[in-house]
Design a protein around this motif. Structure first.
Motif, short mmCIF file in Angstrom:
data_model
loop_
_atom_site.label_atom_id
_atom_site.label_comp_id
_atom_site.label_asym_id
_atom_site.label_seq_id
_atom_site.Cartn_x
_atom_site.Cartn_y
_atom_site.Cartn_z
N ASN A 90 0.87 -1.16 0.00
CA ASN A 90 0.00 0.00 0.00
C ASN A 90 0.91 1.22 0.00
O ASN A 90 1.54 1.54 1.02
CB ASN A 90 -0.88 0.04 1.26
CG ASN A 90 -2.06 -0.90 1.18
OD1 ASN A 90 -2.25 -1.60 0.19
ND2 ASN A 90 -2.86 -0.92 2.23
N THR A 91 1.02 1.89 -1.13
CA THR A 91 1.92 3.03 -1.21
C THR A 91 1.46 3.99 -2.28
O THR A 91 0.52 3.71 -3.03
CB THR A 91 3.37 2.56 -1.48
OG1 THR A 91 4.27 3.64 -1.27
CG2 THR A 91 3.53 2.04 -2.91
N ASN A 92 2.10 5.13 -2.33
CA ASN A 92 1.81 6.14 -3.35
C ASN A 92 3.03 6.26 -4.26
O ASN A 92 4.11 5.76 -3.94
CB ASN A 92 1.47 7.48 -2.70
CG ASN A 92 2.55 7.91 -1.72
OD1 ASN A 92 3.63 8.36 -2.12
ND2 ASN A 92 2.28 7.77 -0.42
N PHE A 93 2.86 6.94 -5.39
CA PHE A 93 3.96 7.03 -6.34
C PHE A 93 5.14 7.83 -5.77
O PHE A 93 6.29 7.56 -6.11
CB PHE A 93 3.48 7.66 -7.65
CG PHE A 93 2.64 6.73 -8.47
CD1 PHE A 93 3.17 5.57 -9.00
CD2 PHE A 93 1.30 7.01 -8.69
CE1 PHE A 93 2.40 4.70 -9.76
CE2 PHE A 93 0.51 6.16 -9.45
CZ PHE A 93 1.06 5.00 -9.99
N MET A 94 4.89 8.79 -4.88
CA MET A 94 5.98 9.57 -4.28
C MET A 94 6.89 8.66 -3.46
O MET A 94 8.13 8.69 -3.59
CB MET A 94 5.41 10.69 -3.41
CG MET A 94 4.69 11.76 -4.19
SD MET A 94 3.68 12.84 -3.13
CE MET A 94 2.25 11.79 -2.83
N HIS A 95 6.29 7.86 -2.59
CA HIS A 95 7.09 6.96 -1.75
C HIS A 95 7.78 5.90 -2.58
O HIS A 95 8.94 5.56 -2.32
CB HIS A 95 6.20 6.32 -0.69
CG HIS A 95 5.89 7.22 0.45
ND1 HIS A 95 5.03 6.87 1.49
CD2 HIS A 95 6.31 8.48 0.74
CE1 HIS A 95 4.95 7.87 2.35
NE2 HIS A 95 5.71 8.85 1.92
N TRP A 96 7.08 5.36 -3.58
CA TRP A 96 7.70 4.31 -4.37
C TRP A 96 8.90 4.85 -5.16
O TRP A 96 9.94 4.21 -5.24
CB TRP A 96 6.71 3.65 -5.31
CG TRP A 96 7.42 2.66 -6.20
CD1 TRP A 96 7.62 2.72 -7.53
CD2 TRP A 96 8.12 1.48 -5.75
NE1 TRP A 96 8.38 1.66 -7.97
CE2 TRP A 96 8.71 0.89 -6.88
CE3 TRP A 96 8.31 0.88 -4.51
CZ2 TRP A 96 9.46 -0.28 -6.81
CZ3 TRP A 96 9.07 -0.28 -4.44
CH2 TRP A 96 9.62 -0.85 -5.58
N GLU A 97 8.74 6.01 -5.76
CA GLU A 97 9.85 6.58 -6.53
C GLU A 97 11.06 6.85 -5.64
O GLU A 97 12.21 6.65 -6.06
CB GLU A 97 9.38 7.85 -7.23
CG GLU A 97 8.41 7.57 -8.38
CD GLU A 97 7.71 8.81 -8.89
OE1 GLU A 97 8.02 9.93 -8.41
OE2 GLU A 97 6.83 8.67 -9.77
N LYS A 98 10.82 7.27 -4.40
CA LYS A 98 11.91 7.48 -3.45
C LYS A 98 12.62 6.15 -3.14
O LYS A 98 13.86 6.08 -3.15
CB LYS A 98 11.37 8.10 -2.16
CG LYS A 98 12.39 8.27 -1.05
CD LYS A 98 13.42 9.33 -1.38
CE LYS A 98 14.33 9.59 -0.19
NZ LYS A 98 15.38 10.59 -0.51
N CYS A 99 11.83 5.12 -2.87
CA CYS A 99 12.42 3.82 -2.56
C CYS A 99 13.20 3.25 -3.74
O CYS A 99 14.31 2.74 -3.57
CB CYS A 99 11.31 2.83 -2.14
SG CYS A 99 10.57 3.18 -0.54
N ALA A 100 12.60 3.33 -4.92
CA ALA A 100 13.24 2.77 -6.11
C ALA A 100 14.53 3.50 -6.45
O ALA A 100 15.51 2.87 -6.87
CB ALA A 100 12.27 2.82 -7.29
#
Length: 260
Positions: A159-169
């Motif tokens: 469960n995540t948003n694109f902001m958090h995912w882009e940071k993680c990736a």
């Protein structure tokens, strides 16, 4: 260290829905001098079905979370109302639309500005929200690679948003091992399932059935690891074995010794 290929723990409890809740979880890594002591555990484990597929949650299971740091960041950029929402654990109400992909990142930032009656730029809003994330320890990345090498199929369901995912990736998953090999998120996981892209979110059982369908795997051959018990229960309801790991430390213990 030797790898304990019995990824299931010592105390599976059957679910009325067909899945299981794993109350214990054997260490992925077993020191050679601990192998003899572990033999009795192995004997018990052989009686249980091996799970060849493992679905990982992201927050706490892999990436660390720090609410206080996030609150301080929102306050620093003048978004005290958002900081209050985070402090009062009202994040889901505020950010649910972004988490299920109903709004874009620019629309999310517009909503934050509307709520706060301010003109804070997108970059500052995104930075403050990403301060929730603290990174992924190398030991966890090493554990993921070891599991893949031992034949497990790994998947991510968050469960995540694109902001958090882009940071993680971009910042947390990239990894270089002791032999100079480099890895990104797609090297750790066969498929990555994000709520913001699927327009579904845990604990809705539909997100699990859709992930199983897209991955082409069976529930009975799959282990799901999450820090929230309600998500684990939802996985159980579709026949997946679940490990409730509140701090993200049960699924792995210790560090892999690096070659010198």
């Amino acid at each position: 260290m030797a790898i304990n290929n019995n990824i299931i723990g010592e105390a599976n409890q059957p679910s009325p829905h067909g899945g299981e809740m794993v109350r214990g979880f054997k260490n992925v890594f077993v020191k050679p001098d601990e192998q003899n002591r572990a033999c009795s555990s192995y004997a018990m484990a052989r009686k249980r079905r091996m799970k060849s597929n493992i679905i990982f949650d992201l927050g706490r299971i892999l990436v660390g979370l720090d609410n206080e740091r996030c609150i301080a960041a929102f306050e620093r950029v003048g978004l005290e109302k958002i900081a209050f929402y985070v402090r009062e654990h009202r994040v889901e109400d505020l950010f649910l639309a972004a988490e299920v992909g109903d709004i874009t990142t620019p629309q999310f930032c517009d909503e934050v500005r509307r709520l706060c009656q301010c003109s804070v730029p997108d970059a500052d809003i995104i930075w403050a929200w990403n301060e929730l994330l603290t990174g992924i320890p190398d030991a966890k990345k090493e554990a993921l690679l070891a599991l893949r090498r031992s034949g497990h199929r790994l998947f991510l369901l968050s469960n995540t948003n694109f902001m958090h995912w882009e940071k993680c990736a971009a910042d947390f998953f990239p990894y270089r091992d002791s032999e100079g090999h480099t890895y990104t998120a797609t090297h750790f996981f066969e498929k990555i399932f994000l709520s913001c892209a699927m327009h579904l979110a845990k604990p809705d059982p539909a997100i699990f059935t859709e992930a199983l369908r897209q991955a082409g795997i069976k529930a009975e051959d799959t282990l799901f690891i999450d820090d929230r018990e309600d998500n684990c229960q939802a996985a159980q309801s579709v026949g997946i074995t679940a490990l409730h790991d509140p701090e993200g430390e049960i699924w792995y213990k210790g560090k892999v010794k690096r070659k010198k």
